[in-house]
Scaffold this active site. Structure first.
Site, short mmCIF file in Angstrom:
data_model
loop_
_atom_site.label_atom_id
_atom_site.label_comp_id
_atom_site.label_asym_id
_atom_site.label_seq_id
_atom_site.Cartn_x
_atom_site.Cartn_y
_atom_site.Cartn_z
N ASP A 1 -10.46 3.82 -1.59
CA ASP A 1 -11.13 2.77 -0.82
C ASP A 1 -12.65 2.68 -1.02
O ASP A 1 -13.33 3.70 -1.13
CB ASP A 1 -10.88 2.98 0.67
CG ASP A 1 -9.42 2.85 1.04
OD1 ASP A 1 -8.57 2.91 0.13
OD2 ASP A 1 -9.13 2.70 2.23
N ASP B 1 0.83 -1.20 0.00
CA ASP B 1 0.00 0.00 0.00
C ASP B 1 0.87 1.27 0.00
O ASP B 1 1.66 1.48 0.91
CB ASP B 1 -0.89 -0.06 1.25
CG ASP B 1 -2.07 0.88 1.19
OD1 ASP B 1 -2.07 1.77 0.31
OD2 ASP B 1 -2.98 0.74 2.01
#
Ligand code: GLA
Length: 517
Positions: free
Chosen positions: A335, A275
């Site tokens: 997200d 990430d």
């Protein structure tokens, strides 16, 4: 003077009085702050102790100019966001940043009592002055020249399994992961292909004196956990970042890429979600490919096939090069959350990437929210159908030990899963967009088509699809993959009725193809 004019003049007078009151309030509060902290300009650090004992700092870099204060927040030393809407409430300095985070700083003698509201929970601590240098990110490390990392041969079909983040967030621990593995098997989902048990953020403890990554106290024995998961016929995944810190502020792999890849292999890890997070503080977007290549190479040399999941939110058109850095899947955007609005916003805007999906390399619209409670079962069926049509990874994000029968039916719909896992790996594209009705279609390896008729609107829609309009000629056998029912043969038209936010998921096979089998 008319009555209207009188009311307007009265309104203006009141507005001026209120503005004066506000000004006075700001001035008197600033005076009070000056008495406790003469000038807030500088860098302040608040350390928040997490539930696993890991201490994560957040920095406030403040500038005071007379009565006004502005600056930035370095959230969990991971991302720097400007302060927005700074103002005073009683004697507290209150502001917010993007991502809906709000902050309340209560001045005390040479410190602030801090409350941070993330929307889903509060964190509290004391902020003290630190040196300016502390909040400045480390210098970027050298990055490799661009290269092609050889394929690891993994993820021939989109990865399936479970990930801890959407439901458990930073509460994830060893017991939760073991129970998830147990439930994946006992629910029957493992047999349907859900094999990855992926631990997301918040497992890291820091580094030992040799620089090896270590777990925090919630994960006392990662190798033991991997053995347990493998013993159930499943695979274990982990999460890290190319920056010094993950999005949650935990230890990242910055400068330890090879060492971490070897540690993962030694533990028996089968999947890595990587990430971007704090890497954005020291690398520019144009360097993202080389930075991901660095870990891709490290994984390729780790001595164990590890699925490589790139999570950099689509920066620099990752779908165009993700495969070159050894990536098996890549997030196409920011997200998901457990709402129809966000799910639909993501899911119905993926077709631009469809041509980049294929065996070994997949677009990742983010993990599933099915069963987390923020959508209706109708909406979750839409979410799941859409992900299957898109050939997206199917990573359940719910509590597998507290699943309703409907949730299990959705995640366990074998006929929908077969669409997702079709070996051709073609991702669907929209063939009709007619107001609230979106029709997506994908080719399957046996010559048939998967078709989803989606209703994005707020009321039930009835309509007709001319099969010729979606290039289906001749007699077609149509099967409903949620009703698990053959609907018959159709030569020209298909009539539908789809509830609000619902879907009809079909498999359409040319009649002569059916006869041949
Ligand atoms: C980012 C990712 C999420 C999750 C969190 C963990 O927001 O996009 O999927 O991994 O970090 O901190």
């Amino acid at each position: 003077m008319s009555i209207v004019t009188i009311i307007i003049l009265w309104g203006i007078t009141v507005a001026f009085k209120l503005a004066d009151k506000d000004r006075n309030a700001v001035q008197s509060v600033t005076k009070e702050v000056k008495q406790t902290i003469s000038d807030v300009t500088g860098t302040w650090r608040v350390d928040i102790v997490q539930n696993d004992g890991v201490v994560i700092p957040t920095y406030f870099v403040l500038r005071q100019n007379g009565d006004t204060i502005d600056g930035t927040v370095s959230i969990k030393a991971t991302v720097d966001l400007p302060i927005r809407n700074p103002h005073w409430e009683d004697s507290d300095f209150v502001f917010c940043t993007d991502w809906n985070i709000s902050y309340r700083l209560h001045p005390e003698k040479e410190k602030f009592s801090v409350t941070i509201n993330y929307g889903n929970g509060l964190e509290k601590g004391q902020a003290f002055r630190v040196s300016e240098a502390e909040a400045i990110p480390p210098k970027a490390l050298p990055i490799p020249g661009l290269n092609n990392v050889p394929s690891n041969g993994a993820a021939k079909t989109p990865p399936m399994g479970w990930n801890s983040w959407n439901h458990f967030g930073n509460r994830v621990d060893d017991a939760i992961v073991r129970h998830a593995a147990d439930a994946l098997v006992s629910s029957g989902l493992a047999k349907l292909g859900y094999v990855y048990i992926n631990i997301d953020d918040c497992w890291q403890g820091g580094r030992d004196v040799q620089g090896n990554i270590v777990t925090n106290k919630k994960f006392p024995d990662m190798k033991g956990l991997a053995d347990y998961v493998h013993g159930k016929g499943l695979k274990l995944g982990l999460y890290s970042s190319p920056g010094p810190r993950t999005c949650g502020g935990y230890e990242g792999s910055y400068g330890h890429e090879e060492q971490d890849a070897k540690t993962y292999a030694a533990w028996g890890i089968d999947y890595l979600k990587y990430d971007w997070c704090s890497a954005q503080r020291m690398y520019s977007n144009s360097q993202v490919r080389a930075v991901y290549q660095k870990m891709g190479e490290a994984l390729a040399n780790a001595g164990r096939p590890i699925v490589y999941s790139l999570c950099e939110y689509g920066i620099e058109d990752v779908w165009k090069w993700g495969q070159n850095v050894g990536g098996n899947l890549w997030r196409t955007g920011y997200d998901i959350n457990d709402s129809w609005k966000r799910m639909a916003e993501i899911g119905f805007n993926q077709d631009q990437y469809s041509s980049y999906a294929g065996p070994g390399h997949w677009n990742d619209p983010d993990m599933l929210e099915v069963g987390n409670g923020g959508m209706t079962d109708t909406e979750y069926r839409t979410h799941f159908s859409l992900w299957c049509l898109l050939a997206a990874p199917l990573l359940a994000g719910n509590d597998l030990n507290a699943m309703s029968a409907e949730t299990l039916q959705i995640l366990g719909n074998q006929e929908a899963i077969a669409i997702d896992q079709d070996p051709l790996g073609n991702a669907a594209v929209p063939v009709i967009k007619d107001g609230d009705i979106h029709v997506l279609m994908r080719d399957l390896h046996d010559g048939s088509k998967a078709v989803g008729i989606f209703n994005l609107g707020d009321v039930t829609r009835k309509g007709t699809i001319n099969l010729q309009d979606i290039k289906l000629e001749g007699s077609q056998k149509i099967r409903d993959l949620w009703l698990h029912l053959d609907l018959g043969k159709f030569t020209s038209q298909f009539n539908y009725e789809v509830p609000s936010h619902g879907v009809i998921l079909l498999k359409i096979t040319k009649s002569h193809l059916v006869k041949q089998r």
